[in-house]
Design an enzyme around this catalytic site. Structure first.
Site, PDB file in Angstrom:
ATOM      1  N   LYS A  96      55.280  60.215  -5.215  1.00 56.29           N
ATOM      2  CA  LYS A  96      56.349  59.210  -5.296  1.00 56.29           C
ATOM      3  C   LYS A  96      56.568  58.815  -6.750  1.00 56.29           C
ATOM      4  O   LYS A  96      55.600  58.622  -7.492  1.00 56.29           O
ATOM      5  CB  LYS A  96      55.948  57.986  -4.461  1.00 56.29           C
ATOM      6  CG  LYS A  96      57.037  56.915  -4.360  1.00 56.29           C
ATOM      7  CD  LYS A  96      56.562  55.746  -3.504  1.00 56.29           C
ATOM      8  CE  LYS A  96      57.636  54.684  -3.321  1.00 56.29           C
ATOM      9  NZ  LYS A  96      57.156  53.540  -2.514  1.00 56.29           N
ATOM     10  N   SER A 171      60.176  52.275   1.387  1.00 55.58           N
ATOM     11  CA  SER A 171      60.754  52.821   0.179  1.00 55.58           C
ATOM     12  C   SER A 171      60.285  54.245  -0.141  1.00 55.58           C
ATOM     13  O   SER A 171      60.926  54.929  -0.932  1.00 55.58           O
ATOM     14  CB  SER A 171      60.400  51.912  -1.004  1.00 55.58           C
ATOM     15  OG  SER A 171      58.994  51.887  -1.202  1.00 55.58           O
ATOM     16  N   SER A 195      56.159  50.452   3.347  1.00 57.73           N
ATOM     17  CA  SER A 195      56.832  51.635   2.779  1.00 57.73           C
ATOM     18  C   SER A 195      56.138  52.972   2.967  1.00 57.73           C
ATOM     19  O   SER A 195      56.711  53.997   2.610  1.00 57.73           O
ATOM     20  CB  SER A 195      57.071  51.425   1.293  1.00 57.73           C
ATOM     21  OG  SER A 195      58.153  50.562   1.126  1.00 57.73           O
TER      22      SER A 195
HETATM   23  N1  GLN Z   1      60.820  47.186   2.987  1.00 61.94           N
HETATM   24  C1  GLN Z   1      59.947  46.327   2.257  1.00 61.94           C
HETATM   25  C2  GLN Z   1      60.647  45.799   1.035  1.00 61.94           C
HETATM   26  O1  GLN Z   1      61.774  46.101   0.884  1.00 61.94           O
HETATM   27  C3  GLN Z   1      58.693  47.050   1.888  1.00 61.94           C
HETATM   28  C4  GLN Z   1      58.794  47.842   0.666  1.00 61.94           C
HETATM   29  C5  GLN Z   1      57.485  48.469   0.299  1.00 61.94           C
HETATM   30  O2  GLN Z   1      56.552  48.496   1.095  1.00 61.94           O
HETATM   31  N2  GLN Z   1      57.424  48.933  -0.921  1.00 61.94           N
HETATM   32  O3  GLN Z   1      60.103  45.093   0.248  1.00 61.94           O
END
Ligand code: GLN
Length: 496
Positions: A96, A171, A195
């Site tokens: 990532k 994400s 995420s």
């Molecule tokens: N969807 C969550 C957010 O937008 C989690 C994102 C993540 O785990 N990086 O913050």
């Protein structure tokens, strides 16, 4: 079986052509170790598949061909010399783009970091390579890991390889999609509020959120430091366990990386689940849960019972406060972490600025996307002198209550089983105009993030229109062993 039969040509064994879509890490490594395919050929086969499919999926932002082939040659030379090979020898992986890679552009999905070439590798990346992994490139993600659909990437969205009109989740959307599409055998993602688990569920792969502190965050570009964690995506629970074991453990470069003992996680996955006590939290099965997901989780629970587990109702009474608590704390930390992007030290610098102050301002205005700006504003607001007690401090108190819910539930059970997401993968563009709808996607994942416990998503079937469904397994602090055992039990029941 992940590969086709060996092909003979002019009496010479030609490089075996692997079936990349279903190839497991264990299969890939043993093919390399036994000389059925070279690490170089395996990497090249993956690059060919990326060239063929990723124009449309868009999971990779950068390919690191030279670095990959140099590493693969090293593995092949070691294999020829009969040296002992690492647990990830020759295994093609993707990273990532929030994890730093020495000399390789690392953007965190943001324009503000375009052109940033970090001078060091994240510990997780360095450990993968030290174990023989071949890094194919950097994977697309929501900007600074903020999002649930990968539509917040400054470089364009990723498509879900299982349904190209749908999001892969976020994400870590690129990390999940690349593994699901057979573009790499395993990948690294990060999970701050879901995420890893959510995109794994949307794309039909395994994703593991280790306990906070289990894996070093050194070289992870910070979103919310008290929540950010690095974890693997893979095609099987055992594969994910192998990658986790390679990364886990203390690191002198990250004081929050725990010295707790790291078990032989892959071996744990083979232990069976008989006698384990499984908690089922009633708060996770309320209104809003998609009917086919509910039914799939119930089938998983029945399967665990037939495998010798006992099921127990547990209660996590503060669950309904988890999403607002998360969005106060995560944005507060983000507003602080992102103050470092000022055009002076990293990446982008605005070209049209007359003064230093306008250079800061213009750089941040041009470099950050709408969601990141929204969060910086929210976070600055909840930390401001007049509102700190009402929002930030209150959220910290609720965070303690959420953690206590889990400690109390785990006094009685060995692991908890629940849904990962309220719905299967939604359509691209479906939720972009309504941030609140998007935040509610995280309803079943953020509690474990706030509490710091470990969790994972395991594929457990499909909806009637063929969209993957994942089941969440949650474990006690630093008890990845039991969580992985349960995950493997779920996986076995799927196959059987
Ligand atoms: N969807 C969550 C957010 O937008 C989690 C994102 C993540 O785990 N990086 O913050």
């Amino acid at each position: 079986m992940g590969w086709s039969a060996g092909v003979m040509e002019n009496g010479m064994a030609r490089e075996q052509k692997m079936s990349l879509q279903s190839l497991t890490l264990t299969e890939a490594r043993s093919a390399v170790v036994e000389g059925r395919v070279s690490a170089v050929a395996l990497a090249q086969q993956h690059f060919e598949r990326i060239a063929e499919l990723d124009g449309e999926i868009h999971s990779f932002l950068t390919l690191t061909r030279e670095r990959a082939l140099a590493q693969a040659e090293k593995v092949d030379a070691a294999a020829r010399a009969g040296e002992a090979l690492g647990p990830l020898a020759g295994v093609p992986v993707g990273i990532k783009d929030v994890l730093t890679t020495r000399g390789v552009e690392t953007t965190a999905g943001s324009k503000i970091l375009s052109g940033y070439h970090p001078p060091y590798d994240a510990t997780a990346v360095a450990r993968l390579e030290a174990a023989g992994a071949v890094v194919l490139g950097k994977l697309n993600c929501d900007e600074f890991a903020m999002g649930s659909s990968n539509e917040n990437s400054a470089y364009g969205p990723v498509k879900n390889p299982r349904a190209m009109d749908r999001v892969p989740g976020g994400s870590s959307g690129g990390s999940a999609a690349a593994v699901a599409a057979g573009l790499c055998v395993a990948s690294l993602g990060t999970d701050t509020g879901g995420s890893i688990r959510q995109p794994a569920a949307f794309c039909g792969v395994v994703g593991v959120l280790p306990t906070y502190g289990r894996v070093s965050r050194y070289g992870l570009i910070a979103f919310a430091s008290s929540l950010d964690r690095v974890g693997p995506f893979a095609r099987s629970v055992e594969d994910a366990a192998t990658v986790l074991e390679v990364m886990a453990g203390p690191d002198e470069l990250d004081a929050t990386a725990s010295p707790q003992r790291v078990a032989d996680y892959a071996a744990e996955t083979r232990k069976g689940v008989e006698g384990l006590r499984i908690g089922v939290p009633e708060e996770y099965f309320g209104e809003g849960l998609h009917g086919e997901i509910r039914a799939a989780i119930e089938t998983v629970l029945d399967g665990l019972r037939s495998s010798g587990c006992s099921l127990h109702k547990v209660s996590l009474p503060h669950t309904r406060y988890a999403v607002p608590t998360y969005y106060v704390l995560a944005t507060a930390e983000a507003s602080s972490n992102l103050s470092r992007y000022d055009g002076v030290r990293y990446g982008l610098r605005s070209k049209d600025a007359a003064t230093l102050a306008s250079m800061f301002r213009n750089t941040r205005d041009e470099g950050f996307g709408a969601e990141v700006k929204r969060r910086i504003l929210l976070g600055t607001y909840v930390l401001s002198a007049g509102y700190y007690d009402a929002y930030y401090k209150k959220a910290q108190q609720v965070r303690s209550l959420l953690a206590r819910d889990f400690v109390q539930a785990f006094a009685d059970v060995d692991a908890i089983v629940a849904p990962v997401t309220p719905t299967p993968a939604f359509k691209l563009g479906e939720k972009t105009s309504d941030p609140l709808q998007m935040y509610l996607e995280d309803i079943y994942t953020v509690s474990a993030s706030l509490a710091g416990i470990c969790g994972m998503s395991v594929p457990c079937g499909e909806t009637s229109d063929g969209l993957p469904i994942g089941v969440q397994v949650l474990g006690k602090y630093f008890d990845e062993e039991t969580m992985l055992r349960v995950g493997a039990g779920v996986e076995r029941n799927q196959k059987g």
